[in-house]
Design an enzyme around this catalytic site. Structure first.
Site, PDB file in Angstrom:
ATOM      1  N   SER A 168       2.758  -9.563  -0.570  1.00 21.26           N
ATOM      2  CA  SER A 168       1.658  -9.100  -1.402  1.00 21.26           C
ATOM      3  C   SER A 168       0.968 -10.328  -1.964  1.00 21.26           C
ATOM      4  O   SER A 168       1.548 -11.416  -2.007  1.00 21.26           O
ATOM      5  CB  SER A 168       2.178  -8.216  -2.543  1.00 21.26           C
ATOM      6  OG  SER A 168       1.153  -7.926  -3.476  1.00 21.26           O
ATOM      7  N   ARG A 169      -0.278 -10.153  -2.381  1.00 26.90           N
ATOM      8  CA  ARG A 169      -0.951 -11.262  -3.059  1.00 26.90           C
ATOM      9  C   ARG A 169      -0.394 -11.460  -4.462  1.00 26.90           C
ATOM     10  O   ARG A 169      -0.722 -12.434  -5.130  1.00 26.90           O
ATOM     11  CB  ARG A 169      -2.460 -11.009  -3.089  1.00 26.90           C
ATOM     12  CG  ARG A 169      -3.097 -11.064  -1.698  1.00 26.90           C
ATOM     13  CD  ARG A 169      -4.611 -10.984  -1.785  1.00 26.90           C
ATOM     14  NE  ARG A 169      -5.223 -11.185  -0.477  1.00 26.90           N
ATOM     15  CZ  ARG A 169      -5.634 -10.203   0.312  1.00 26.90           C
ATOM     16  NH1 ARG A 169      -5.486  -8.949  -0.076  1.00 26.90           N
ATOM     17  NH2 ARG A 169      -6.187 -10.465   1.481  1.00 26.90           N
TER      18      ARG A 169
ATOM     19  N   TYR B  87       0.222 -13.327   2.211  1.00 27.99           N
ATOM     20  CA  TYR B  87       0.372 -12.834   3.574  1.00 27.99           C
ATOM     21  C   TYR B  87       0.620 -13.986   4.541  1.00 27.99           C
ATOM     22  O   TYR B  87       1.433 -13.887   5.455  1.00 27.99           O
ATOM     23  CB  TYR B  87      -0.888 -12.076   4.004  1.00 27.99           C
ATOM     24  CG  TYR B  87      -1.258 -10.906   3.124  1.00 27.99           C
ATOM     25  CD1 TYR B  87      -0.296 -10.191   2.407  1.00 27.99           C
ATOM     26  CD2 TYR B  87      -2.588 -10.495   2.996  1.00 27.99           C
ATOM     27  CE1 TYR B  87      -0.636  -9.120   1.609  1.00 27.99           C
ATOM     28  CE2 TYR B  87      -2.937  -9.427   2.203  1.00 27.99           C
ATOM     29  CZ  TYR B  87      -1.974  -8.744   1.503  1.00 27.99           C
ATOM     30  OH  TYR B  87      -2.315  -7.681   0.712  1.00 27.99           O
TER      31      TYR B  87
ATOM     32  N   LYS C  72      -4.257   3.087  11.342  1.00 26.53           N
ATOM     33  CA  LYS C  72      -5.527   3.520  11.902  1.00 26.53           C
ATOM     34  C   LYS C  72      -6.587   3.588  10.790  1.00 26.53           C
ATOM     35  O   LYS C  72      -6.232   3.731   9.617  1.00 26.53           O
ATOM     36  CB  LYS C  72      -5.371   4.866  12.609  1.00 26.53           C
ATOM     37  CG  LYS C  72      -4.791   5.990  11.736  1.00 26.53           C
ATOM     38  CD  LYS C  72      -5.822   6.579  10.800  1.00 26.53           C
ATOM     39  CE  LYS C  72      -5.217   7.220   9.613  1.00 26.53           C
ATOM     40  NZ  LYS C  72      -6.191   7.423   8.538  1.00 26.53           N
TER      41      LYS C  72
ATOM     42  N   ALA D  42       0.822  -1.211   0.000  1.00 27.27           N
ATOM     43  CA  ALA D  42       0.000   0.000   0.000  1.00 27.27           C
ATOM     44  C   ALA D  42       0.856   1.262   0.000  1.00 27.27           C
ATOM     45  O   ALA D  42       1.998   1.266   0.484  1.00 27.27           O
ATOM     46  CB  ALA D  42      -0.931  -0.002   1.214  1.00 27.27           C
TER      47      ALA D  42
END
Length: 328
Positions: A34-35, A56, A95, A10
């Site tokens: 990562s996938r 993961y 968060k 990300a």
């Protein structure tokens, strides 16, 4: 060195957190998952990270990491925090760590059962700017605190962005409403009693795009507005009977201005400027988390604090559906 694995490629990890961990004194990134193995390898190569995983689960099962940083979409935070804790890994999760306060009980149970550290990644609580605000309030620099005022806005109508997707936990309150609340709670040590709020939703996306909030903390009030569809602005002001503190760019100093606060006296005849050059709050966050994970005495965001912050966000949503006060 605490060895971090990064759960996904990300943007916030790529641009902010991974560089901060790599520059920290007591931790390092040793794996990216990562996938898509190709994406994991590409990011690993960019940061000279030795290991890349195409799932993961594979990374969590490895003995190459001690801790996990989770920057996944909000709707996946609870699931993967529990999985990481069950794998015996310490967890620093972006968060909000959950979308409802009630969901955090399962995280506390997983933390305690696996004897790991689980912390919500509120970088502001490690910033010297915010620690200075806390110390100024504690020493009575502005006298009796009566009102806190804040704003956090940006403009984003990208339909593909997770912040505009309800199913991924998008919306203004989960993304940025948590910042005026966590920072006020952090510097005052107080919890809100009740709240009033007005929230508007985007007719296309269905996410909350604007909220105006009034929270009663007993001794003082917090009022703030946030929006995902207004011109970019950040400010926090703490107003007492002997003066006030203005935090110029309280949450993203690198994009909204200098890392500084101004203390002004009662009759506005004198002010003091406190500037913190290159404070690097993400680096400080990584280092503090790593010390705490190793059992050293360190102040980090606890899941118990996360519960209280999310209770306020939950109450804001409820208050938006009614007139008058809603208990927190």
């Amino acid at each position: 060195m605490l060895r971090f694995g990064i759960l996904s490629t990300a943007k916030i990890g790529r641009e902010l957190v991974v560089p901060a961990i790599q520059d920290a004194e007591n931790c390092v990134v040793t794996a990216i998952a990562s996938r898509d193995l190709g994406r994991a390898r590409e990011m690993a190569d960019r940061f000279s990270v030795p290991h890349a995983f195409g799932s993961y689960e594979e990374m969590l099962a490895s003995n190459l990491i001690d801790a996990v940083y989770i920057p996944l979409p909000t709707s996946q935070h609870v699931e993967w925090t529990i999985k990481a804790a069950n794998a015996g890994k310490h967890v620093l999760c972006e968060k909000p760590i959950a979308l409802k306060a009630s969901e955090i009980a399962a995280l506390i149970e997983a933390r305690d059962r696996n004897k790991v550290l689980v912390s919500e990644a509120y970088m502001v609580t490690y910033s010297p700017v915010w620690r200075k605000v806390r110390s100024l309030l504690a020493e009575g620099a502005i006298g009796k605190l009566r009102h806190v005022q804040g704003a956090f806005t940006y403009f984003n109508r990208d339909a593909g962005n997770m912040r505009n997707k309800p199913e991924l936990g998008g919306g203004g309150l989960p993304d940025i409403g948590v910042y005026p609340t966590i920072s006020t709670r952090f510097v005052t040590g107080k919890e809100p009693l009740r709240v009033q709020a007005n929230t508007d939703r985007d007719p296309e996306f269905g996410t909350d795009m604007y909220s105006s909030v009034r929270a009663d903390f007993g001794d003082f009030e917090l009022s703030f507005y946030i929006s995902t569809q207004l011109a970019a602005r950040q400010v926090m002001v703490f107003h007492g009977d002997k003066g006030f503190i203005e935090v110029k760019s309280p949450f993203n100093a690198d994009r909204y201005g200098a890392e500084e606060l101004e203390l002004t006296n009662q009759n506005h005849s004198q002010s003091q400027l406190f500037r913190f050059q290159d404070a690097r709050q993400y680096k400080l966050e990584a280092e503090a988390f790593s010390r705490a994970a190793k059992g050293e005495k360190e102040e980090v965001v606890t899941l118990e604090s996360s519960v209280n912050n999310q209770k306020l966000i939950d109450a804001i949503y409820r208050a938006s559906e009614k007139d008058g006060w809603e208990p927190v």
